[in-house]
Design an enzyme around this catalytic site. Sequence first.
Site: not given
Length: 371
Positions: A23, A25, A57, A100, A183, A231, A302, A325
């Site tokens: 996920p 944002c 999220a 999520q 969070y 998660r 990564l 990413r």
Amino acid sequence: MSKLFSPIKLGPLELANRIAIAPMCQYSADRGFATDWHMIHLGHLALSGAGLVIIEATAVTEEGRITYADLGLWSDEHAAALEPVVNAMRKYAPIKIAVQLAHAGRKASSEVPWQGGANIPPGHPNGWQTVAPSAIPHAEGEAVPLALDAAGLQRVKDGFVAAARRADALGLDAIELHGAHGYLLHQFLSPLSNRREDDYGGVLENRMRFPLEVFQAVRAAVSPEMVVGMRISASDWVDGGWDLEQSLVLAKELERLGCQFIHVSSGGVSPRQKIPVGPGYQIEFAARIKAQTSMPTIGVGLITEAKQAETIVQTGQADMVALARAMLYDPRWPWHAAAELGATVSAPPQYWRSQPHELKHLFGDTRLGQR
């Protein structure tokens, strides 16, 4: 035979391969409502060939948004705005879809990243009063959150349950509860952010109580076919904070309660974190959790190369890998990985003509003809 491109089951849900899109944002919602951006963004990720895509999220209450531009699922109207996006993904791609569900806690009321991402104080047009386990700001000088009382805890839990039911009604395949990245649920777990003196603070059992209650409530609220996982951040990367040993205890409790997968990340609860970032830097956390539980474990961090991902699943460090990413940079990453590993991958028939001449079986059994 590539292990990365072999099927796997999360509970009753079978995935075509072991690649998940983590996920991410987008900060592109309008008052929590999905927009055209979500149709474009999720639509092209759905065509990627990955086995699973996890929608960003998604806030379960209005004050639970990270920013004023976050996606939400706190009302039926928000579900209705997301429905066309889900329907379009379903129509054109076999990918499985998760969401999520999240509450940002004290990290809510922030500016969008490309505007600096700073905390926005209450009273500002784009800000609001945040809530948290304890009245401790995320960073010095930021707005102090309100410590959640019994009514507040129930309201947040009810928000998770209602959002989960909406996700179920939308026909999504899985729910990932966001217990990572500093969070709200992570804030309860970490002694850095949880200084409560009631049943929800102090010893590990108490700090785990609210996240586990939320998991139980969500699991009970949705249909048996709905897969529910979590998660987590396996380490705060701060001395005296949440760490791998506590994560192992949490993972075993989640498994006992019927958790069907665990997605292992790290960090996010403190600006004092010191993370040794490098290729696959979080995989050892996933490997330790996988070794001590039987839940499918998703590793992330990564992971950018096909052979790197293949090695992670071949050696049993994780059951799946998740890319974020790297997938934005290359939305056809699964295609390219399958080509490199000699595997097959799903592609829409509209794109079959793009199959390289030397890779006759990359997209499986394809038949094309034209006059």
